[in-house]
Enzyme design. Structure first.
Site, mmCIF file in Angstrom:
data_model
loop_
_atom_site.group_PDB
_atom_site.id
_atom_site.type_symbol
_atom_site.label_atom_id
_atom_site.label_comp_id
_atom_site.label_asym_id
_atom_site.label_seq_id
_atom_site.Cartn_x
_atom_site.Cartn_y
_atom_site.Cartn_z
ATOM 1 N N GLU A 22 0.616 -1.318 0.175
ATOM 2 C CA GLU A 22 -0.019 -0.132 -0.035
ATOM 3 C C GLU A 22 0.816 1.225 -0.014
ATOM 4 O O GLU A 22 0.521 2.369 -0.521
ATOM 5 C CB GLU A 22 -1.128 -0.005 1.108
ATOM 6 C CG GLU A 22 -0.201 0.352 2.485
ATOM 7 C CD GLU A 22 -1.144 -0.101 3.634
ATOM 8 O OE1 GLU A 22 -1.347 1.028 4.471
ATOM 9 O OE2 GLU A 22 -1.794 -0.950 3.741
ATOM 10 N N ASP A 23 2.238 0.957 0.187
ATOM 11 C CA ASP A 23 2.958 2.271 0.493
ATOM 12 C C ASP A 23 3.692 2.519 -0.768
ATOM 13 O O ASP A 23 3.867 3.759 -1.370
ATOM 14 C CB ASP A 23 4.012 2.048 1.479
ATOM 15 C CG ASP A 23 3.790 2.260 2.950
ATOM 16 O OD1 ASP A 23 2.438 2.736 3.209
ATOM 17 O OD2 ASP A 23 4.369 1.880 3.732
ATOM 18 N N THR A 24 4.341 1.581 -1.636
ATOM 19 C CA THR A 24 5.040 1.662 -2.717
ATOM 20 C C THR A 24 4.952 0.792 -4.084
ATOM 21 O O THR A 24 5.510 1.010 -4.866
ATOM 22 C CB THR A 24 6.601 1.326 -2.323
ATOM 23 O OG1 THR A 24 6.658 -0.270 -1.826
ATOM 24 C CG2 THR A 24 7.045 2.258 -0.852
ATOM 25 N N ARG A 25 3.946 -0.152 -4.064
ATOM 26 C CA ARG A 25 3.511 -0.935 -4.997
ATOM 27 C C ARG A 25 3.676 0.084 -6.335
ATOM 28 O O ARG A 25 4.288 -0.727 -7.440
ATOM 29 C CB ARG A 25 2.609 -1.963 -4.759
ATOM 30 C CG ARG A 25 2.552 -2.818 -5.954
ATOM 31 C CD ARG A 25 1.236 -3.778 -5.831
ATOM 32 N NE ARG A 25 1.241 -4.531 -4.725
ATOM 33 C CZ ARG A 25 2.024 -5.933 -4.837
ATOM 34 N NH1 ARG A 25 2.501 -6.116 -5.999
ATOM 35 N NH2 ARG A 25 2.185 -6.642 -3.893
ATOM 36 N N GLU A 87 8.378 -12.011 6.341
ATOM 37 C CA GLU A 87 9.526 -11.814 5.363
ATOM 38 C C GLU A 87 10.683 -11.597 5.992
ATOM 39 O O GLU A 87 11.746 -11.945 5.561
ATOM 40 C CB GLU A 87 8.945 -11.017 4.211
ATOM 41 C CG GLU A 87 7.781 -11.453 3.363
ATOM 42 C CD GLU A 87 7.606 -10.807 2.281
ATOM 43 O OE1 GLU A 87 6.696 -11.073 1.362
ATOM 44 O OE2 GLU A 87 8.016 -9.883 2.322
#
Length: 887
Positions: A22-25, A87
């Protein structure tokens, strides 16, 4: 303990991207992904449609484990995702256990917020603690992971503009990948470092275009790739193109590689705008395997199309393409040196750098066969890997009959691009003339109707042959390719092939009488046979035979029985060479009007043709050591004869008078014709350069020279029975060397000898009846060596001083010599004076010290009792020999 090497595990991906979608895709991550892909970097990026859960999926775990690098994009909401945090934990685990490199990017956040879990990171982790009260330890693990990743070296997006940041990240990743996972061009590189350095040296500040050329399979592409991958990261744009013959496709790849544009979107047929953009860029362009000049004209028409410090590398088999395009700096790729060839072959055949002990000798045979050609070493090494010794033996035996198809196909590309005449000349060289003198071969092939000089130039430019020391050279595998091309025209019947060179094939054709009109050339090495019996009928259907050579590479006995059938139908021959020609008479119907050279040395011939026969093209006749030959034929019909070689014809007694008027004759050799008595009484051989009558012990009268023979350089009359030279010797005004050694009956030189202004060497040694050296009436400034040892001379004329260029005077063993003329001391150039063995000589000239150049003085076994006082002035004297003087 050091961590595991990153090369210890198989990697499916170059980079794993960890980010908060949601920040950088759709912005930073998307742009970074695109630029990484443009570099050909293999990336794993999480599909946003993957179902999210409490733990990361097995697919993601595998992706993380099988990546060389993990890029962690830490953004404002990164810590709010348990998925991202899991991750991160896995990524840091792989860093410890698998040697993975982890590179953090702090996107619009302060790295200390991550390290200390402040701001949005603190808020997110507190929320996780509220939701995971029963598993609070997991949150502690995440906190530790964030602290650890924040302490790693990475990038802070707040410090530079986003496009420059992405470029820096991509370059860093790319360079790191090159260092840990070499590309194919860097695998199994052996013996190439010097070549890389040599090519790089060709690039000076103002040189932008370099050509690399060489035969197929020699490693041009390997070298170009190695240079490309070493240099590309120094350029703003770069591309590696292989010339596939499709100019539109090449243009598309060229533009997309350098400018990231698709050519069909550009309405600019002349590429004006494109060139303008390229002129501002520092680019690296490699165009590999260029076969067509048009490719270069379209893509790199002028080196000024590109910006300063740009580099253009072109590889090709065709040197002339480079020359025509104006490429001044070219590099020819050489075959591998022996040590490097061993290593390269062994890496493919044994997966190590040296052969296994039991395979050393077999490997040597492969290396001799491959002759340093990298393609052959790789192909054969791969084929022989893991096979038994008996398999190797069988494979090698087959290779010498039939070449490997993979190697053949690569090499034959160059042959297939030739014109038909060039193909014929290549096959003639491969089958018959490899290793022969280039000019000699050109003469022979020109008489076959070829324009062979330009064809040989084309073959050289196409890297199919080389010329070294004026010899035609050819790589073993290119020669075998030529053989195979000929063999394939008729695999079962040699008599239907154009060229025959294997002794077993020629034996079959001759003895079975299977020759056909397809046969144009036949070479037979008799030293590989014990006997052969055939009839001249074997040649009847070979009515297009141009070249026939029956020879012995070694002097070994081979019984040859040739029966003269209904004729000798070889009238299309241009070149005939037959060692030990077995017939006693010249076949009466054999009249090859195009014949250029006739070599029948050691023959049984008693006479060549009878009467006056016309051989307008014939330039060379060699009958040396034909011990049954009695007389030469009438040469009136051979006006272009240049070389006549009759040395060792011990029964030859008569030379036809027509010989004396062969205006084109350059070389005449009658050495050792011990029964020669009849020779033309006069000659007018205006082109003759060398005349050899050495050892013709019954030859007693030198002919009158009727006209100028200014080209005669060397006259050898040693061991003959002549007693004088005619005054007409002055017509040989260009004579450089006159040898009369061991002429037992020779008494005098004509006064006209002083007209031989070019004479440098005069040898009269052991002429026992030669008593008086003639008066020299004019300067002979070129005579440097005068040899009078063993003659009957008792004095030298004072006119000896006219020999102003004399360097060496040999008077050894002149038993009757009692004095030397004082004028001898005027010979300022003399370096060697030998009077040893002149037993009656009592003194040297008093002014001997004037011989300022004298370096060697031999006066052994003379009657000299003292040396002249002036001898102390001989400052250059290095050798003084006076042993055995009686005085």
């Amino acid at each position: 303990m050091a961590g595991p090497s990153s090369s210890s595990f198989q990697r499916n991906y170059d980079v794993f991207l960890s980010f908060r979608g949601e920040d950088t895709r759709k912005n930073f991550t998307a742009f970074l992904y695109e630029k990484l892909c443009e570099k050909g970097i293999n990336i794993f990026i999480d599909d946003e449609k993957l179902e999210r859960g409490e733990v990361i999926s097995p697919a993601l775990v595998t992706a993380i484990e099988n990546s060389n690098f993990s890029i962690v994009i830490l953004s404002e909401n990164y810590a709010s995702s348990k998925w991202c945090l899991e991750e991160l934990v896995k990524i840091l685990e792989c860093k410890k256990t698998r040697g993975q490199t982890v590179l953090p990017i702090f996107y619009n956040i302060d790295p200390s917020d991550v390290r200390k879990q402040q701001g949005s990171f603190d808020a997110a982790l507190r929320k996780h603690e509220e939701n995971l009260k029963e598993n609070i330890e997991r949150v502690q693990t995440w906190r530790a992971a964030l602290t650890e990743v924040a302490n790693l070296s990475g990038w802070d997006s707040r410090n530079e503009q986003e496009p420059m940041l992405i470029k820096e990240i991509v370059t860093n990743i790319f360079n790191r990948l090159l260092s840990i996972a070499p590309c194919d061009a860097q695998v199994n590189l052996v013996g190439i470092e010097f070549s890389i350095n040599d090519v790089e040296l060709l690039f000076s500040s103002d040189v932008r275009m370099v050509g690399i050329y060489g035969m197929g399979g020699i490693g041009k592409t390997t070298l170009a790739k190695a240079i490309y991958y070493r240099l590309f990261n120094q350029f703003e744009a770069y591309t590696f193109l292989e010339d596939n013959g499709d100019l539109n496709d090449l243009r598309e790849k060229f533009l997309s590689g350098l400018l990231k544009v698709e050519s069909h979107l550009i309405n600019d047929p002349e590429l004006t705008c494109i060139k303008a953009r390229l002129q501002s860029k520092k680019v690296l362009v490699v165009i590999d395997n260029v076969n067509n000049l048009e490719t270069l004209e379209v893509l790199v028409g002028n080196q000024n199309w590109f910006g300063p410090e740009s580099k253009i590398i072109i590889t090709t088999r065709h040197k002339h393409i480079l020359v025509t395009h104006g490429v001044k700096e070219v590099y020819e790729v050489q075959k591998l040196k022996d040590n490097d060839a061993v290593v390269l072959f062994s890496r493919y055949a044994f997966k190590r750098d040296q052969p296994l002990e039991d395979y050393v000798e077999l490997s040597k045979r492969v290396l001799v066969y491959a002759e340093g050609l990298p393609l052959a070493l790789r192909v054969l090494g791969s084929f022989l890997f893991g096979r038994s010794i008996s398999d190797w033996e069988s494979a090698l035996a087959k290779l010498h009959r039939i070449p490997d198809k993979k190697i053949q196909n690569v090499l034959q590309v160059s042959f297939d691009g030739l014109e038909e005449e060039e193909k014929d000349i290549f096959l003639d060289i491969a089958c018959f003339f490899a290793g022969e003198d280039k000019d000699h071969v050109i003469k022979i092939l020109d008489t076959c109707g070829f324009s062979s000089r330009i064809a040989i130039t084309v073959l050289t430019d196409n890297s199919l042959i080389t010329v070294s020391d004026n010899k035609l050279r050819m790589h073993n595998l290119l020669q075998q390719m030529g053989w195979e091309i000929v063999r394939r025209t008729s695999t079962n019947e040699p008599g239907k092939r154009s060229r025959l060179w294997l002794h077993e094939d020629v034996y079959h054709v001759f003895t079975e009488n299977t020759g056909t009109k397809q046969v144009e050339g036949t070479f037979l090495d008799l030293s590989k046979l014990e006997e052969i019996e055939f009839n001249t009928e074997s040649f009847r259907r070979m009515n297009k035979l141009r070249l026939l050579k029956i020879f012995k590479s070694r002097r070994m006995d081979c019984r040859v029985q040739l029966t003269l059938g209904s004729g000798f139908p070889l009238n299309k021959l241009r070149y005939l060479y037959w060692d030990e020609f077995p017939l006693k008479i010249w076949p009466p119907d054999f009249h090859p009007k195009y014949l250029l050279e006739l070599h029948v040395q050691f023959s049984r011939l008693e006479q060549l043709w009878k009467g006056n026969k016309s051989f307008e093209k014939l330039e060379l006749i060699e009958l040396s050591h034909s011990k049954y030959l009695l007389a030469t034929p009438d040469f009136s019909g051979v006006p272009n004869l240049k070389r006549l070689i009759l040395d060792g014809c011990t029964r030859l007694c008569k030379v036809h008078p027509s010989l004396g008027f062969l205006k084109n004759l350059i070389f005449l050799n009658l050495k050792g014709c011990i029964n020669l008595t009849t020779f033309p009484i006069s000659v007018e051989l205006e082109s003759l350069e060398v005349l050899i009558l050495s050892g013709c012990s019954k030859f007693n009268k030198f002919p009158e020279i009727l006209g100028p023979m200014k080209h005669l350089l060397n006259l050898y009359l040693d061991g003959t029975a002549i007693n004088e030279l005619p005054s007409s010797i002055e017509n040989a005004s260009g004579l450089v060397s006159l040898v009369l050694e061991d002429c037992k009956n020779f008494k005098q030189l004509p006064p006209s000898i002083c007209w031989l202004k070019s004479l440098e060497t005069l040898t009269l040694s052991s002429c026992l009846k030669f008593e008086h050296f003639p008066e020299i009436t004019e300067n002979m400034e070129n005579l440097k060596k005068l040899v009078l040892n063993g003659t009957a001379i008792n004095r030298l004329p004072s006119s000896l001083e006219y020999l102003i260029g004399l360097v060496s005077l040999n008077l050894r063993n002149r038993k009757n010599l009692v004095s030397l003329p004082s004028t001898l001391c005027n010979l300022k150039s003399i370096e060697i004076l030998d009077v040893s063995g002149c037993s009656r000589l009592e003194q040297l000239p008093e002014d001997l010290g004037k011989l300022e150049c004298l370096t060697e003085l031999y006066a052994d076994r003379t009657s000299i009792s003292r040396a002249p006082v002036s001898i102390v002035l001989l400052r250059n004297l290095k050798v003084l020999s006076i042993a055995g003087c009686k005085g």
